[in-house]
Design an enzyme around this catalytic site. Structure first.
Site, short mmCIF file in Angstrom:
data_model
loop_
_atom_site.label_atom_id
_atom_site.label_comp_id
_atom_site.label_asym_id
_atom_site.label_seq_id
_atom_site.Cartn_x
_atom_site.Cartn_y
_atom_site.Cartn_z
N ASP A 121 0.86 -1.18 0.00
CA ASP A 121 0.00 0.00 0.00
C ASP A 121 0.90 1.23 0.00
O ASP A 121 1.83 1.33 0.82
CB ASP A 121 -0.87 -0.02 1.26
CG ASP A 121 -1.96 1.05 1.21
OD1 ASP A 121 -1.64 2.20 0.82
OD2 ASP A 121 -3.10 0.74 1.57
N GLY A 155 -2.58 5.86 -6.15
CA GLY A 155 -3.68 6.56 -5.49
C GLY A 155 -4.98 6.40 -6.23
O GLY A 155 -5.09 5.62 -7.18
N SER A 186 -7.75 7.84 -8.69
CA SER A 186 -7.57 8.75 -9.84
C SER A 186 -8.82 9.55 -10.19
O SER A 186 -8.93 10.08 -11.29
CB SER A 186 -7.11 7.95 -11.05
OG SER A 186 -8.13 7.05 -11.43
N SER A 214 -2.48 16.65 -11.25
CA SER A 214 -3.64 16.64 -12.15
C SER A 214 -4.10 18.06 -12.42
O SER A 214 -3.91 18.97 -11.59
CB SER A 214 -4.77 15.85 -11.49
OG SER A 214 -5.99 16.05 -12.18
N HIS A 261 -6.91 18.85 -12.02
CA HIS A 261 -7.94 19.13 -11.02
C HIS A 261 -7.39 19.84 -9.78
O HIS A 261 -8.17 20.29 -8.94
CB HIS A 261 -8.69 17.85 -10.68
CG HIS A 261 -9.37 17.30 -11.90
ND1 HIS A 261 -10.46 17.92 -12.48
CD2 HIS A 261 -9.07 16.24 -12.70
CE1 HIS A 261 -10.81 17.25 -13.59
NE2 HIS A 261 -9.98 16.22 -13.73
N TYR A 282 -10.43 15.11 -4.59
CA TYR A 282 -9.33 14.59 -5.40
C TYR A 282 -8.36 15.72 -5.78
O TYR A 282 -7.13 15.59 -5.63
CB TYR A 282 -9.92 13.93 -6.65
CG TYR A 282 -8.93 13.58 -7.72
CD1 TYR A 282 -7.99 12.58 -7.53
CD2 TYR A 282 -8.93 14.25 -8.94
CE1 TYR A 282 -7.08 12.25 -8.52
CE2 TYR A 282 -8.03 13.94 -9.94
CZ TYR A 282 -7.11 12.93 -9.72
OH TYR A 282 -6.21 12.62 -10.70
N LYS A 314 -4.29 16.56 -4.80
CA LYS A 314 -3.21 16.87 -5.74
C LYS A 314 -2.51 18.17 -5.33
O LYS A 314 -1.30 18.30 -5.48
CB LYS A 314 -3.75 16.95 -7.17
CG LYS A 314 -4.29 15.61 -7.69
CD LYS A 314 -3.20 14.55 -7.69
CE LYS A 314 -3.68 13.19 -8.14
NZ LYS A 314 -2.63 12.16 -8.09
C1 15L Z 1 -7.74 13.20 -13.82
O1 15L Z 1 -6.96 13.68 -13.02
C2 15L Z 1 -8.28 11.83 -13.64
O2 15L Z 1 -7.33 10.97 -13.06
C3 15L Z 1 -8.82 11.22 -14.90
O3 15L Z 1 -9.64 10.16 -14.54
C4 15L Z 1 -9.58 12.22 -15.77
O4 15L Z 1 -10.78 12.52 -15.18
C5 15L Z 1 -8.74 13.44 -16.01
O5 15L Z 1 -8.25 13.99 -14.82
C6 15L Z 1 -9.46 14.55 -16.79
O6 15L Z 1 -9.53 15.69 -16.32
O7 15L Z 1 -9.94 14.28 -17.89
#
Ligand code: 15L
Length: 241
Positions: A30, A52, A54, A90, A92, A119, A123
């Site tokens: 893990d 992790g 996603s 990401s 995000h 999420y 990040k």
């Molecule tokens: C991400 O960070 C995700 O891991 C992936 O599943 C998508 O959703 C991607 O972003 C996205 O923004 O398309």
């Protein structure tokens, strides 16, 4: 996707996942288990941290896997003398940033945090840990703000945010091999015609994308209008909903 594209002469990959990987020498642990991560990092030159959850999930799950897990990665790197971490951040992390209406205006690689989900918060925390471990302990840390990494884009937003598997490998390779990157955030996106995220940060580490989502444009049918609209409006698209 990445594993098949990473072999190089003289490079040995040490693979680790929570579920067993069917490959000689692969480790099962893990990512949030610090002792296991320290053991896994002994003798390693660099870490590519992709572990992790996603996408969006409940807070406890995100905290345990993504926040505790990323802490364990950086701390294990420090304890074992690993000099470089390439971190799968990401888009995000900055998902609530408005995209420019003017297609000539590109969004810089170092936007400040505007997470669009738990999420996204994880990040942001991961990037902050990378910054701390760089400033305090001198690790090189390249945070990749990955867009939509998939075999091909599946909606209108993806025509702008797609990162092809081959370009993903090029980006990770650049992040692993560029001399002395320090701490930085870099967009993870292909050379898409409809891209609004800059390729400057990538160019600075030697990333040269070759793919363009536009070749898939004819296959993208009309999507959910609300999702398409929010995809145009915000970096994180539907995650902001
Ligand atoms: C991400 O960070 C995700 O891991 C992936 O599943 C998508 O959703 C991607 O972003 C996205 O923004 O398309």
């Amino acid at each position: 996707m990445l594993r098949a594209r990473m072999p190089r002469p003289g490079r040995e990959l040490r693979l680790l996942d929570r579920e067993g990987i069917d490959e000689l020498g692969a480790l099962t642990a893990d990512v949030a288990d610090l002792a296991a991560m320290v053991a896994a990092c002994e003798g390693v030159d660099a870490i590519v941290h992709l572990g992790g959850i996603s996408g969006e999930a409940d807070w406890a799950s995100i905290r345990d896997a993504n926040i505790e897990g990323t802490y364990a990665v950086f701390e294990a790197a420090r304890q074992t003398g690993v000099r470089r971490v390439v971190y799968a951040s990401s888009n995000h992390a900055v998902g609530f940033v408005h995209q420019p209406d003017d297609p000539d205006l590109e969004m810089p690689d170092d936007l400040g945090p505007r997470p669009d989900s738990y999420y996204g918060v994880s990040k942001v925390v991961g990037e902050a840990l990378g910054s701390l471990y760089h400033d305090r302990y001198g690790l090189d840390v390249v945070c990749l703000r990955i867009g939509t990494c998939a075999a091909e884009p599946h909606d209108l937003r993806g025509l702008s945010t797609w990162l092809s598997p081959d370009d993903c490998a090029r980006l990770v390779e650049a992040a692993l091999t560029t001399p002395s990157p320090g701490f930085r955030t870099v967009w993870g996106v292909s050379a898409n015609t409809r891209r609004v995220w800059s390729l400057e940060g990538g160019a600075a580490i030697g990333y040269e994308p070759r793919d363009d989502a536009e070749v898939f444009a004819d296959r993208i049918g009309p999507g959910d209008p609300a999702k398409d609209e929010v995809g145009r409006r915000y970096v994180g698209g539907p995650f902001t909903l």
